[in-house]
Design an enzyme around this catalytic site. Structure first.
Site, PDB file in Angstrom:
ATOM      1  N   ASN A 152       0.836  -1.207   0.000  1.00 11.56           N
ATOM      2  CA  ASN A 152       0.000   0.000   0.000  1.00 11.56           C
ATOM      3  C   ASN A 152       0.869   1.255   0.000  1.00 11.56           C
ATOM      4  OD1 ASN A 152      -2.753  -0.713  -0.199  1.00 11.56           O
ATOM      5  ND2 ASN A 152      -2.739  -1.428   1.907  1.00 11.56           N
ATOM      6  N   LEU A 210       1.177  -1.393  12.459  1.00 16.12           N
ATOM      7  CA  LEU A 210       0.521  -2.256  13.441  1.00 16.12           C
ATOM      8  C   LEU A 210       0.528  -1.749  14.877  1.00 16.12           C
ATOM      9  CD1 LEU A 210       1.615  -5.736  12.073  1.00 16.12           C
ATOM     10  CD2 LEU A 210      -0.406  -4.369  11.504  1.00 16.12           C
ATOM     11  N   ASN A 262      -6.018   5.972   8.564  1.00 16.96           N
ATOM     12  CA  ASN A 262      -5.642   4.563   8.528  1.00 16.96           C
ATOM     13  C   ASN A 262      -6.573   3.837   7.568  1.00 16.96           C
ATOM     14  OD1 ASN A 262      -4.353   2.106   9.400  1.00 16.96           O
ATOM     15  ND2 ASN A 262      -6.109   1.690  10.703  1.00 16.96           N
ATOM     16  N   HIS A 304      -8.352   0.074   7.040  1.00 15.66           N
ATOM     17  CA  HIS A 304      -8.650  -1.176   7.749  1.00 15.66           C
ATOM     18  C   HIS A 304      -9.273  -2.157   6.759  1.00 15.66           C
ATOM     19  CE1 HIS A 304      -9.311  -3.614  11.290  1.00 15.66           C
ATOM     20  NE2 HIS A 304     -10.513  -3.897  10.821  1.00 15.66           N
ATOM     21  N   ASP A 340      -9.115   1.579  15.557  1.00 15.75           N
ATOM     22  CA  ASP A 340     -10.197   1.478  14.566  1.00 15.75           C
ATOM     23  C   ASP A 340     -11.503   2.160  14.965  1.00 15.75           C
ATOM     24  OD1 ASP A 340      -8.432  -0.074  13.009  1.00 15.75           O
ATOM     25  OD2 ASP A 340      -9.009  -1.880  14.100  1.00 15.75           O
ATOM     26  N   GLU A 378      -7.959  -1.830  -1.763  1.00 22.01           N
ATOM     27  CA  GLU A 378      -6.974  -0.919  -1.160  1.00 22.01           C
ATOM     28  C   GLU A 378      -6.165  -0.214  -2.235  1.00 22.01           C
ATOM     29  OE1 GLU A 378      -6.033  -3.316   3.012  1.00 22.01           O
ATOM     30  OE2 GLU A 378      -4.808  -3.730   1.244  1.00 22.01           O
TER      31      GLU A 378
END
Length: 186
Positions: A14, A84, A101, A103, A144, A173
């Site tokens: 990514n 992470l 972020n 997810h 999250d 993504e």
């Protein structure tokens, strides 16, 4: 030109996609990749794209070293792309609504500590979900739980393995993360 900083802990697919997307953009550019993993493949990907990297320890993240480096860069957006560690409160407070972020599920489902990568995909398959997707969200002090910016669904047949789900998520993504970042920078 807006400055993007990317945080990643692993392979960096990514991160590299974002770097390449913005290499020809007039909106923004990735100026640095930060990682907490000295052996992460993202370091090689960044170097191959002439992007400097900052490698730091967990302690340096939660003390002031990483914040000092960020403040020197003055990023317009901080992007977590497979990062992470829980993001520290001092950085969140300094850059409110400037940290996002991605997810690999449709939050609020399958979020929280330990819910990343294959852990998420296995849970989705085990629970026989009919759909999943990606969520791009702001980062706050809880895993999250920051405000949702964007979600994109993909439907499941019920015959997928966790690896099949991972591939579908990866495609989403790659397509949508850079586009959402560009929209935020505008």
């Amino acid at each position: 030109m807006k400055k993007i900083v990317v945080f990643a802990s692993g392979s960096g697919t990514n991160a590299e996609n974002i770097i390449k997307y913005f290499a020809s953009s007039e909106t923004g550019t990735v100026v640095t990749v930060f990682t907490n993993n000295a052996s992460a493949k993202v370091i090689e990907r960044a170097k191959n794209n002439q992007i400097p990297t900052e490698v730091f320890s967990k302690e340096e993240l939660f003390e002031s070293k990483v914040l000092r480096i960020l403040n020197a860069i003055e990023p317009d957006l901080i992007v977590l792309a497979g990062f992470l560690l829980k993001f520290p409160q001092n950085i969140i407070a300094t850059y409110p609504n400037k940290i996002i972020n991605i997810h690999p599920a449709l939050l609020p489902k399958y979020g929280g500590k330990g819910m990343y990568g294959m852990n998420v995909h296995k849970a989705i398959v085990e629970n026989r979900e009919k759909e999943t997707g990606i969520t791009i969200h702001y980062v706050n002090e809880h895993y999250d739980e920051g405000g949702i910016i964007f979600q994109k669904k993909v439907f499941l047949t019920g015959n997928e393995t966790p690896e099949d789900v991972a591939e579908k998520i990866h495609e989403l993504e790659q397509e949508f993360f850079p586009q959402v970042i560009a929209g935020l920078l505008r």
